[in-house]
Design a protein around this motif. Structure first.
Motif, short mmCIF file in Angstrom:
data_model
loop_
_atom_site.label_atom_id
_atom_site.label_comp_id
_atom_site.label_asym_id
_atom_site.label_seq_id
_atom_site.Cartn_x
_atom_site.Cartn_y
_atom_site.Cartn_z
N ALA A 176 -6.21 13.69 -3.15
CA ALA A 176 -6.27 12.47 -2.61
C ALA A 176 -7.54 11.81 -3.25
CB ALA A 176 -6.81 12.76 -1.24
N ASN A 177 -8.52 12.85 -3.96
CA ASN A 177 -9.56 12.27 -4.59
C ASN A 177 -9.17 11.88 -6.03
OD1 ASN A 177 -10.99 12.69 -2.24
ND2 ASN A 177 -11.28 14.91 -2.73
N CYS A 178 -10.19 10.98 -6.83
CA CYS A 178 -10.18 10.49 -8.02
C CYS A 178 -10.53 11.96 -8.99
CB CYS A 178 -11.13 9.29 -8.14
SG CYS A 178 -11.37 8.66 -10.09
N SER A 179 -10.06 11.91 -9.99
CA SER A 179 -10.14 12.97 -10.98
C SER A 179 -11.36 12.71 -11.80
CB SER A 179 -8.89 13.35 -11.95
OG SER A 179 -8.65 11.89 -12.71
N SER A 180 -11.82 11.48 -11.73
CA SER A 180 -13.02 11.13 -12.55
C SER A 180 -14.24 11.10 -11.91
CB SER A 180 -12.72 9.89 -13.05
OG SER A 180 -11.71 9.69 -13.86
N CYS A 181 -14.28 10.60 -10.55
CA CYS A 181 -15.65 10.66 -9.67
C CYS A 181 -15.52 11.37 -8.44
CB CYS A 181 -15.82 9.31 -9.63
SG CYS A 181 -14.93 8.14 -8.78
N GLY A 182 -14.44 11.72 -8.11
CA GLY A 182 -14.28 12.63 -6.64
C GLY A 182 -14.13 11.74 -5.45
N THR A 183 -14.19 10.56 -5.68
CA THR A 183 -14.05 9.61 -4.60
C THR A 183 -12.70 9.36 -4.11
OG1 THR A 183 -15.90 8.09 -5.69
CG2 THR A 183 -14.76 7.12 -3.82
N GLN A 184 -12.44 9.43 -2.73
CA GLN A 184 -11.04 9.17 -2.24
C GLN A 184 -10.56 7.83 -2.78
OE1 GLN A 184 -10.28 9.89 1.93
NE2 GLN A 184 -8.78 8.26 1.99
N GLU A 185 -9.31 8.17 -3.55
CA GLU A 185 -8.65 7.14 -4.30
C GLU A 185 -8.03 6.06 -3.41
OE1 GLU A 185 -7.12 8.10 -8.63
OE2 GLU A 185 -5.93 8.96 -7.09
N SER A 186 -8.02 4.92 -3.84
CA SER A 186 -7.52 3.57 -3.41
C SER A 186 -6.99 2.55 -4.58
CB SER A 186 -8.06 3.08 -2.12
OG SER A 186 -9.26 2.25 -2.75
N MET A 187 -6.21 1.87 -4.25
CA MET A 187 -5.76 1.05 -5.63
C MET A 187 -6.81 -0.03 -5.61
SD MET A 187 -3.68 0.26 -7.62
CE MET A 187 -2.26 1.09 -7.30
N ARG A 188 -7.67 -0.23 -4.71
CA ARG A 188 -8.85 -0.99 -5.13
C ARG A 188 -10.06 -0.09 -5.81
NH1 ARG A 188 -11.65 -5.34 -2.33
NH2 ARG A 188 -10.08 -5.34 -0.75
N ASP A 199 1.11 -1.17 -0.04
CA ASP A 199 -0.01 0.10 -0.08
C ASP A 199 0.91 1.24 0.11
OD1 ASP A 199 -2.44 1.45 -0.20
OD2 ASP A 199 -2.65 1.06 1.96
N ALA A 200 1.85 1.25 -1.07
CA ALA A 200 2.76 2.14 -0.97
C ALA A 200 2.77 3.28 -2.09
CB ALA A 200 4.36 1.65 -0.86
N HIS A 201 1.73 3.08 -2.87
CA HIS A 201 1.39 4.13 -4.18
C HIS A 201 1.20 5.37 -3.40
CE1 HIS A 201 2.13 1.26 -7.22
NE2 HIS A 201 1.41 0.41 -6.75
N ARG A 202 1.48 6.49 -4.05
CA ARG A 202 1.32 7.76 -3.68
C ARG A 202 -0.26 8.13 -4.10
NH1 ARG A 202 6.94 11.10 -4.33
NH2 ARG A 202 8.17 9.84 -2.92
N ILE A 203 -1.08 7.61 -3.51
CA ILE A 203 -2.58 7.92 -3.94
C ILE A 203 -3.38 8.17 -2.45
CG2 ILE A 203 -2.31 7.00 -6.16
CD1 ILE A 203 -3.74 4.41 -4.66
N GLY A 204 -4.57 8.66 -2.62
CA GLY A 204 -5.63 8.53 -1.43
C GLY A 204 -4.86 9.51 -0.21
N GLU A 205 -4.97 8.71 0.69
CA GLU A 205 -4.47 8.80 2.10
C GLU A 205 -2.97 9.67 2.09
OE1 GLU A 205 -5.13 6.24 5.35
OE2 GLU A 205 -7.27 5.59 4.78
N TYR A 206 -2.36 9.22 1.30
CA TYR A 206 -0.89 9.88 1.04
C TYR A 206 -1.23 11.28 1.15
CZ TYR A 206 3.84 11.10 -0.70
OH TYR A 206 4.85 11.46 -0.95
N TRP A 207 -1.87 11.86 0.32
CA TRP A 207 -1.93 13.30 0.01
C TRP A 207 -2.77 13.94 1.13
CZ3 TRP A 207 1.42 14.94 -3.63
CH2 TRP A 207 1.58 13.86 -4.62
N LEU A 208 -3.55 13.35 1.81
CA LEU A 208 -4.17 13.91 2.90
C LEU A 208 -3.12 14.16 4.06
CD1 LEU A 208 -7.30 11.53 3.32
CD2 LEU A 208 -7.19 13.99 2.36
N ARG A 209 -2.03 13.75 4.18
CA ARG A 209 -0.85 14.18 5.25
C ARG A 209 0.06 15.44 4.63
NH1 ARG A 209 -0.90 8.44 5.08
NH2 ARG A 209 1.29 8.54 4.00
N ILE A 210 -0.24 15.53 3.57
CA ILE A 210 0.70 17.05 2.80
C ILE A 210 -0.36 18.00 2.99
CG2 ILE A 210 2.25 17.43 1.14
CD1 ILE A 210 2.78 14.66 0.40
N GLN A 211 0.00 19.04 3.75
CA GLN A 211 -0.73 20.27 3.64
C GLN A 211 -0.65 20.85 2.19
OE1 GLN A 211 0.13 23.23 6.85
NE2 GLN A 211 -1.23 24.35 6.37
N GLY A 212 -1.81 21.30 1.77
CA GLY A 212 -1.97 22.05 0.64
C GLY A 212 -2.08 21.31 -0.78
#
Length: 253
Positions: free
Chosen positions: A103-115, A85-98
């Motif tokens: 963290a959200n999918c560019s197509s549907c707005g859902t928080q991204e994960s590999m699943r 679970d080391a890809h830079r997606i989803g929760e990874y970006w929530l920990r970086i201010q700005g």
């Protein structure tokens, strides 16, 4: 007899050691710490495989599938990061201010994960690719299971020859190559949409482009097997029978 201190040697004789033995010794002195995300992902994969095959695999079997020799080093790296679970997606970006919006999918707005990317995202490409894979499995005569972490990361543990089954080693190898290559292509399409097409008006790939990319990917896999079966590689060459069992029944024209 008393041994002088300067002659009382300890440790390994370097002239008799190999790099592999030294590496194992270093790892044994300090076992790697368990990562919470990796443990959770392994449990998800194990649960998925148990649902599909009825047999929960060990962590060692899952890691063996991740580093399977039938797939390329790029795919090994992709699967290794997926399990960790080391890809830079989803929760990874929530920990970086700005950068929380990433963290959200560019197509549907859902928080991204590999699943989400591989099995749920409605963006153009994912469903088309899995439909193409399902059709290829049907032509190969292999029962189809909807893609999940288990069937993507460790297909060889899902499609196993049962007693009286016609599923051969070549068919298992086929499942491994096609499932992982298709998942990696979905990931690359997602990265193109998010990074390269972010400033364009149309942020979706056309159906025709997705189909052509997938067919080109499969053709490159077949071409690689043909090259690997060349007798000039000697004992390292891919056996002709293995290549034929892998792709028979799937070729067009």
């Amino acid at each position: 007899l008393s041994i002088p201190t300067k002659f009382n040697l300890t440790g390994a004789r370097l002239s008799a050691m190999s790099q592999a033995t030294l590496y194992k010794s270093v790892k044994a002195r300090k076992p790697p710490a368990k990562r919470r995300r990796t443990t959770a992902m392994l449990e998800n994969i194990r649960s998925s495989i148990e649902t599909l095959s009825g047999h929960p695999p060990t962590n060692a079997l899952i890691w063996r599938e991740v580093h399977h020799k039938a797939i390329s080093q790029k795919l090994n790296d992709f699967l290794w990061k997926t399990v960790h679970d080391a890809h830079r997606i989803g929760e990874y970006w929530l920990r970086i201010q700005g950068y929380e919006a990433r963290a959200n999918c560019s197509s549907c707005g859902t928080q991204e994960s590999m699943r989400h990317i591989l099995t749920e995202c409605p963006a153009t490409g994912r469903k088309i690719i899995w439909d193409l894979v399902e059709d290829l499995f049907a032509r190969k005569g292999i029962p189809w299971h909807p893609p999940d972490f288990g069937s993507i990361v460790a297909p060889g543990l899902v499609w196993q020859p049962q007693q009286g089954s016609t599923l051969s080693q070549g068919a298992r190898r086929f499942c491994k190559i096609v499932m992982t290559e298709s998942a990696f292509l979905i990931w690359k399409l997602r990265c193109e949409r998010t990074i390269e097409m972010a400033t364009s008006e149309n942020q979706q790939h056309s159906d025709e482009k997705v189909i052509n990319k997938w067919r080109d990917c499969m053709n490159r896999c077949i071409a690689l097997d043909r090259a690997m079966a060349n007798p000039r590689f000697g004992k390292r060459a891919l056996r002709n029978e293995t290549a034929l069992q892998t792709w028979c029944g799937t070729l067009q024209n």
